[in-house]
Design an enzyme around this catalytic site. Structure first.
Site, PDB file in Angstrom:
ATOM      1  N   LYS A 183      49.593 -52.348 -53.288  1.00 55.96           N
ATOM      2  CA  LYS A 183      49.613 -50.942 -52.864  1.00 55.96           C
ATOM      3  C   LYS A 183      49.174 -50.853 -51.403  1.00 55.96           C
ATOM      4  CE  LYS A 183      47.294 -46.456 -53.620  1.00 55.96           C
ATOM      5  NZ  LYS A 183      46.392 -45.652 -54.473  1.00 55.96           N
ATOM      6  N   ASP A 211      44.718 -42.317 -47.757  1.00 52.13           N
ATOM      7  CA  ASP A 211      45.013 -41.440 -48.883  1.00 52.13           C
ATOM      8  C   ASP A 211      44.138 -40.186 -48.819  1.00 52.13           C
ATOM      9  OD1 ASP A 211      45.677 -40.237 -51.238  1.00 52.13           O
ATOM     10  OD2 ASP A 211      44.722 -41.736 -52.550  1.00 52.13           O
ATOM     11  N   LYS A 264      41.951 -34.276 -51.307  1.00 48.34           N
ATOM     12  CA  LYS A 264      40.684 -34.788 -51.820  1.00 48.34           C
ATOM     13  C   LYS A 264      39.514 -34.034 -51.196  1.00 48.34           C
ATOM     14  CE  LYS A 264      41.983 -39.657 -52.588  1.00 48.34           C
ATOM     15  NZ  LYS A 264      41.716 -39.658 -54.036  1.00 48.34           N
ATOM     16  N   ASP A 306      42.688 -47.785 -49.014  1.00 48.29           N
ATOM     17  CA  ASP A 306      43.679 -47.649 -50.076  1.00 48.29           C
ATOM     18  C   ASP A 306      44.876 -48.595 -49.893  1.00 48.29           C
ATOM     19  OD1 ASP A 306      44.065 -46.482 -52.526  1.00 48.29           O
ATOM     20  OD2 ASP A 306      45.178 -44.756 -51.770  1.00 48.29           O
ATOM     21  N   ASP A 361      47.989 -36.530 -55.349  1.00 46.44           N
ATOM     22  CA  ASP A 361      46.965 -37.557 -55.144  1.00 46.44           C
ATOM     23  C   ASP A 361      47.193 -38.770 -56.050  1.00 46.44           C
ATOM     24  OD1 ASP A 361      44.785 -38.735 -54.017  1.00 46.44           O
ATOM     25  OD2 ASP A 361      43.292 -37.564 -55.123  1.00 46.44           O
ATOM     26  N   GLU A 390      49.427 -40.901 -55.950  1.00 52.22           N
ATOM     27  CA  GLU A 390      50.549 -41.398 -55.146  1.00 52.22           C
ATOM     28  C   GLU A 390      50.787 -42.892 -55.317  1.00 52.22           C
ATOM     29  OE1 GLU A 390      47.563 -41.245 -54.056  1.00 52.22           O
ATOM     30  OE2 GLU A 390      47.373 -43.184 -53.069  1.00 52.22           O
ATOM     31  N   ARG A 405      50.949 -44.824 -57.897  1.00 52.17           N
ATOM     32  CA  ARG A 405      51.933 -45.174 -58.923  1.00 52.17           C
ATOM     33  C   ARG A 405      53.354 -44.848 -58.473  1.00 52.17           C
ATOM     34  NH1 ARG A 405      48.816 -41.371 -63.109  1.00 52.17           N
ATOM     35  NH2 ARG A 405      47.119 -42.049 -61.748  1.00 52.17           N
TER      36      ARG A 405
HETATM   37  N1  BES Z   1      43.426 -44.197 -54.130  1.00 56.92           N
HETATM   38  C1  BES Z   1      43.057 -43.333 -55.184  1.00 56.92           C
HETATM   39  C2  BES Z   1      42.137 -43.996 -56.196  1.00 56.92           C
HETATM   40  C3  BES Z   1      40.721 -44.208 -55.784  1.00 56.92           C
HETATM   41  C4  BES Z   1      39.843 -43.148 -55.702  1.00 56.92           C
HETATM   42  C5  BES Z   1      40.266 -45.474 -55.524  1.00 56.92           C
HETATM   43  C6  BES Z   1      38.532 -43.362 -55.355  1.00 56.92           C
HETATM   44  C7  BES Z   1      38.952 -45.695 -55.197  1.00 56.92           C
HETATM   45  C8  BES Z   1      38.080 -44.641 -55.106  1.00 56.92           C
HETATM   46  C9  BES Z   1      44.282 -42.852 -55.936  1.00 56.92           C
HETATM   47  O1  BES Z   1      45.412 -42.674 -55.174  1.00 56.92           O
HETATM   48  C10 BES Z   1      43.937 -41.527 -56.532  1.00 56.92           C
HETATM   49  O2  BES Z   1      43.723 -40.628 -55.799  1.00 56.92           O
HETATM   50  N2  BES Z   1      43.893 -41.452 -57.852  1.00 56.92           N
HETATM   51  C11 BES Z   1      43.537 -40.269 -58.520  1.00 56.92           C
HETATM   52  C12 BES Z   1      44.476 -40.110 -59.700  1.00 56.92           C
HETATM   53  C13 BES Z   1      44.388 -38.769 -60.351  1.00 56.92           C
HETATM   54  C14 BES Z   1      44.923 -37.706 -59.433  1.00 56.92           C
HETATM   55  C15 BES Z   1      45.192 -38.816 -61.628  1.00 56.92           C
HETATM   56  C16 BES Z   1      42.099 -40.387 -58.978  1.00 56.92           C
HETATM   57  O3  BES Z   1      41.679 -41.487 -59.360  1.00 56.92           O
HETATM   58  O4  BES Z   1      41.376 -39.401 -58.896  1.00 56.92           O
HETATM   59 ZN    ZN Z   2      45.520 -43.783 -53.452  1.00 60.89          ZN
HETATM   60 MN    MN Z   3      45.435 -40.702 -54.310  1.00 63.45          MN
END
Ligand code: BES
Ligand code: ZN
Ligand code: MN
Length: 507
Positions: free
Chosen positions: A274, A279, A286, A297, A356, A358, A360
């Protein structure tokens, strides 16, 4: 840092520092005993006074030890001899390097790798040398590219150690030890490379920067590299990936980096990383706290590139392809909105309920792209979900797989690399939350089991080959005052490959 291998006895070392182990309670390892003998009981006398028990990771620096030719002897606690295993070796190694870095020592000779301390279940000297090089590099790592006074920042962190020598007991072990050291050095370089990429700020490390980095690596190691831009991705139909890039001024890239170490008839191992260079969450923005850490990220991409670099450096007989979908995730007038529907490269349509989620979206198009490489196996590496950090903390990366043999291999490699993973279920029922009223699937399920629903989403795109997914959201970097990328899981992936090639145990 420079490394070398030697056989020899501790009292004969003309050097700044000789490092020897002490077991708990106050029990000398063989090299410590040799020094004790030539020094007329100098070490056992000190231990008797109670200055050191031998607890794992404790250290004691001695100067001008009688009968020796070195400036210092560093005693390092190894813990109880019966309990001396991989983790204890790593702790002792880490503590010695930290102590040496704090002293004004530029070179040291390590007797912790010498084979007399091999216990029945303990790590052999091959493993210890490989891991020793890794740990020394990891502990001494600094990212000070942007400090205007590098000398000062280094001195504060006191890095002076330049040359390490690992001792093996018998001369007939030298060849195997050299091979293990070469592996350790290559993996360490791959890890540092991944850490550097991760630590770069997002205004420098853009998708284009990742592509340039891959291209430079291709030139250096004579690899094939293909970079797709927005236009090429549109023609292919990677609309899930493109949906992520829409809000950003930075152009997305899809990187294909190909290492051919075996006959072309051999199915490649495909690693997908990835590569979200920042992000922000997009329109599903966020919160502000710690948002800077979302420059990390792209650590999946960094780890995949670092792994490829280590494998290419070692010229291992394997075919390996790195796929990196790279994009920024920002809000903007052209950004994807919650509720937008796109068609992925696989032809399946996706309702993007949360911009968010993104990772996947990028990964699903890469997973579909991987099919055209006829892979033997595909492993994707991604900082995918905060939920994975909640589930597993920061010790283990999350492991998901549609193939038990591959999952087992990864668990095993994680153990031997001390870069551990833990498997979570990929049961179909967990995917039910991903149902959409309007498209083939939505990109988010509920809050519960978030790491698993994300993996379920990916599994819809990886049905046609053995596949594993590593969620490194909790392991790719450290927060707080020691904020830095970790380079995980480069060591795990390298060990997986060495294990497949039966090169972890060197005869
Ligand atoms: N890059 C983030 C995941 C992440 C968050 C990694 C904090 C490390 C620390 C990912 O893109 C994301 O934002 N995931 C969301 C998914 C949700 C919207 C279903 C998450 O984990 O909140
Ligand atoms: Zn992310
Ligand atoms: Mn995200």
């Amino acid at each position: 840092m420079e490394f070398s291998i030697k056989s020899g006895s501790p009292d004969k070392q003309r050097n700044a520092c000789v490092v020897v182990g002490i077991f708990e309670p106050r029990k000398l390892s063989l090299p410590a005993e040799l020094i004790d003998n030539v020094s007329g009981g100098y070490i056992s006398d000190i231990l008797r006074r109670g200055d050191m028990e031998g607890e794992v990771g404790s250290t004691l620096t001695l100067y001008n030890v009688p009968g020796t030719l070195c400036d210092r002897v560093l005693l390092v606690g190894l813990g109880k001899e019966k309990e001396y295993r991989e983790a204890e070796f790593c702790n002792a190694m880490r503590a010695s390097i930290q102590t040496l870095n704090a002293l004004d020592v530029s070179e040291a000779v390590f007797f912790l790798t010498e084979s007399s301390i091999r216990q029945r279940f303990g790590p052999n000297s091959i493993w210890r040398i490989r891991q020793g090089a890794l740990i020394a590099t990891e502990v001494s790592y600094r990212f000070d590219h942007y400090k205007s006074n590098k000398e000062k920042s280094r001195k504060r962190a006191s890095r002076k150690l330049e040359k390490l020598t690992f001792i093996v007991e018998r001369r007939n072990e030298l060849a195997a030890a050299e091979a293990a050291l070469a592996q350790g050095k290559a993996i360490a370089e791959g890890i540092s490379f991944a850490r550097d990429l991760g630590n770069q700020p997002a205004n420098v490390c853009t998708p284009e920067y990742l592509a340039d980095t891959a291209q430079r690596m291709a030139t250096e190691f004579k690899l094939n590299c293909e970079i797709l831009g927005r236009h090429e991705m549109e023609e292919l139909g990677m609309h899930a990936l493109l949906a992520v890039a829409k809000g950003s001024r930075q152009e997305p890239r899809f990187i294909v980096l190909d290492y051919q170490g075996a006959e072309s008839s051999k199915a490649p191992l495909v690693l997908i990383g990835k590569g979200v260079t920042f992000d922000s969450g997009g329109i599903s923005l966020k919160p502000a706290a710690k948002m800077d850490e979302m420059k990390y990220d792209m650590c999946g991409a960094a780890a995949v590139l670092g792994t490829l670099r280590a494998i290419a450096r070692l010229r291992l007989p394997i075919n390996l392809v790195a796929l990196i979908p790279a994009s920024e995730n920002l809000p903007g007038g052209n950004a994807t909105r919650p509720g937008d529907i796109v068609t992925s490269l696989s032809g399946q349509s996706i309702e993007i309920l949360n911009t968010d989620a993104e990772g996947r979206l990028l990964l699903c198009d890469a997973l579909t792209y991987a099919e055209r490489l006829n892979p033997g196996a595909v492993i994707d590496v991604a900082t995918l979900t905060g939920a994975c950090v909640v589930a597993l903390g920061r010790l283990a990366s999350g492991l998901f797989a549609n193939d038990n043999a591959l999952a087992k291999e990864l668990l095993q490699a994680g153990k031997s690399a001390q870069d551990r993973v833990w498997q979570l279920p990929l049961w179909e029922e967990y995917g039910e939350g991903l149902k959409s009223n309007f498209a083939d699937m939505a990109n988010v399920g509920g809050r519960e089991g978030g790491a698993i629903t994300a993996a379920c989403f990916l599994s819809q795109f990886s049905r046609n080959y053995p596949w594993a997914h590593l969620d490194i959201a909790g392991t790719a970097w450290k927060s707080g005052t020691r904020k830095s990328a970790t380079g995980r899981p480069v060591a795990l992936l390298c060990h997986l490959i060495l294990q497949r090639l039966k090169q972890l145990e060197i005869p």
